[in-house]
Design a protein around this motif. Structure first.
Motif, mmCIF file in Angstrom:
data_model
loop_
_atom_site.group_PDB
_atom_site.id
_atom_site.type_symbol
_atom_site.label_atom_id
_atom_site.label_comp_id
_atom_site.label_asym_id
_atom_site.label_seq_id
_atom_site.Cartn_x
_atom_site.Cartn_y
_atom_site.Cartn_z
ATOM 1 N N GLY A 249 0.811 -1.209 0.000
ATOM 2 C CA GLY A 249 0.000 0.000 0.000
ATOM 3 C C GLY A 249 0.843 1.256 0.000
ATOM 4 N N ARG A 250 1.902 1.269 0.776
ATOM 5 C CA ARG A 250 2.773 2.437 0.830
ATOM 6 C C ARG A 250 3.504 2.623 -0.492
ATOM 7 N NH1 ARG A 250 7.271 3.837 5.494
ATOM 8 N NH2 ARG A 250 8.362 5.472 4.333
ATOM 9 N N ALA A 251 3.965 1.528 -1.092
ATOM 10 C CA ALA A 251 4.683 1.620 -2.367
ATOM 11 C C ALA A 251 3.778 2.186 -3.462
ATOM 12 C CB ALA A 251 5.223 0.256 -2.771
ATOM 13 N N LEU A 252 2.528 1.732 -3.513
ATOM 14 C CA LEU A 252 1.589 2.231 -4.532
ATOM 15 C C LEU A 252 1.269 3.704 -4.292
ATOM 16 C CD1 LEU A 252 -0.855 -0.809 -4.814
ATOM 17 C CD2 LEU A 252 0.793 -0.028 -6.541
ATOM 18 N N THR A 253 1.140 4.093 -3.046
ATOM 19 C CA THR A 253 0.864 5.496 -2.737
ATOM 20 C C THR A 253 2.033 6.385 -3.135
ATOM 21 O OG1 THR A 253 -0.593 4.884 -0.900
ATOM 22 C CG2 THR A 253 0.311 7.112 -0.882
ATOM 23 N N MET A 254 3.251 5.934 -2.896
ATOM 24 C CA MET A 254 4.432 6.715 -3.263
ATOM 25 C C MET A 254 4.571 6.834 -4.779
ATOM 26 S SD MET A 254 7.268 5.426 -0.459
ATOM 27 C CE MET A 254 8.514 6.534 -1.146
#
Length: 314
Positions: free
Chosen positions: A213-218
């Motif tokens: 989730g964090r990777a996609l948001t970044m």
């Protein structure tokens, strides 16, 4: 029921037994590391408390009266019981000191912890370990609440409010079955394509899901991702579902290395998406990691390196 106020304290009973055994207030004082008047005073207070004469004092020494001998017999049982209690409590303290309570996130527990535990058993056979398995969010909560000595989590960031130390590094991989259309792709998958695809995922609170989730948001900013095709709490179950062609998944490269090497799963590269993460040992803030906890973390790092995996920076 509460003890009677007429029951003497253990120290006085011990001194009475010393006088009975040594025949002298002076020698009893030496044994207890106090002065003779101190011993005499303690036994006098005991006599006053009980309303009995316990010792006959004379120029040749001191000896117990008939009543004193009976009291000494009863006191001996009390002192021996107290010594037994002390030994038992000390054994419990030692057991608690040597027993390390660990709670570990799923992927670490399934794929790394068995080797770490084996190494710990070989190097420190006296070290007793109690292992609990949970997702990373639960691990952090149990460590924060003081319900465990040491936790292991996987995730993109350091858990707030806890101290931590890096044990290993990991990278998530997109994997599909050999029959999936992505297995024949000639170009890398885009982050947006991945976000729009229903995946087999871990439950909310897992380090794997939070890393993705964090990777996609970044990479994409605030983006609405496709709902999961299926949520499972076990990485092994996810691998099996992917292998059967149900849907793609994003899981630990450590967990899928063997399946990818033997062609049971196919790793799909993703462009412009940082799926790296850190595997950390965590413990309560406000204290250093010492003793058995420090030993286990060092052994885990050593086992990880001995297995030929990438070195973890502190």
């Amino acid at each position: 029921m509460p003890l009677s106020p007429h029951v003497p304290d253990l120290g006085a009973m011990e001194m009475l037994l010393s006088v009975a055994r040594l025949g002298s207030l002076g020698r009893a004082a030496e044994e207890h590391g106090v002065t003779q008047p101190a011993v005499s005073s303690r036994i006098s207070r005991m006599e006053h408390l009980l309303g009995l004469a316990l010792i006959e004092r004379g120029p040749q020494g001191s000896r117990l009266t008939a009543s004193g001998s009976l009291v000494a017999d009863w006191a001996r049982e009390v002192v021996e019981a107290a010594a037994s209690l002390e030994r038992g409590v000390d054994a419990l303290r030692t057991q608690d000191r040597d027993r390390l309570r660990i709670v570990s996130s799923m992927t670490i527990a399934e794929y790394l912890m068995p080797t770490w535990l084996l190494t710990a058993h070989q190097e420190e056979p006296e070290l007793a370990i109690a292992l609990e398995i949970a997702n990373s969010t639960t691990v952090v909560r149990r460590v924060t609440d003081g319900l465990t000595d040491l936790g292991f989590v996987e995730g993109p960031g350091r858990p707030p409010g806890l101290r931590s130390e890096t044990v290993a590094r990991d990278v998530l991989q997109v994997v599909v079955s050999r029959d999936h259309s992505w297995a024949r792709r000639r170009r890398a998958l885009s982050a947006r394509e991945l976000a729009e695809t229903p995946l087999i995922q871990r439950e909310h609170g897992s380090g794997t899901r939070s890393t993705l989730g964090r990777a996609l948001t970044m990479a994409l900013g605030k983006v609405e991702t496709a709902p999961p095709m299926l949520e499972l709490t076990s990485t092994t179950a996810i691998k099996s579902a992917v292998q059967n062609g149900l849907a793609p998944a994003v899981i630990s490269s450590i967990a899928v290395a063997d399946a990818v090497d033997h062609g049971r799963l196919v790793a799909v590269p993703v462009a412009e998406l940082d799926l790296s993460r850190t595997l950390r040992a965590v413990w309560p803030s406000g204290r250093a990691l010492l003793g058995t906890g420090r030993t286990f973390v060092a052994l885990a790092r050593h086992a990880h390196l001995r297995a030929g995996r990438p070195r973890a920076e502190r």
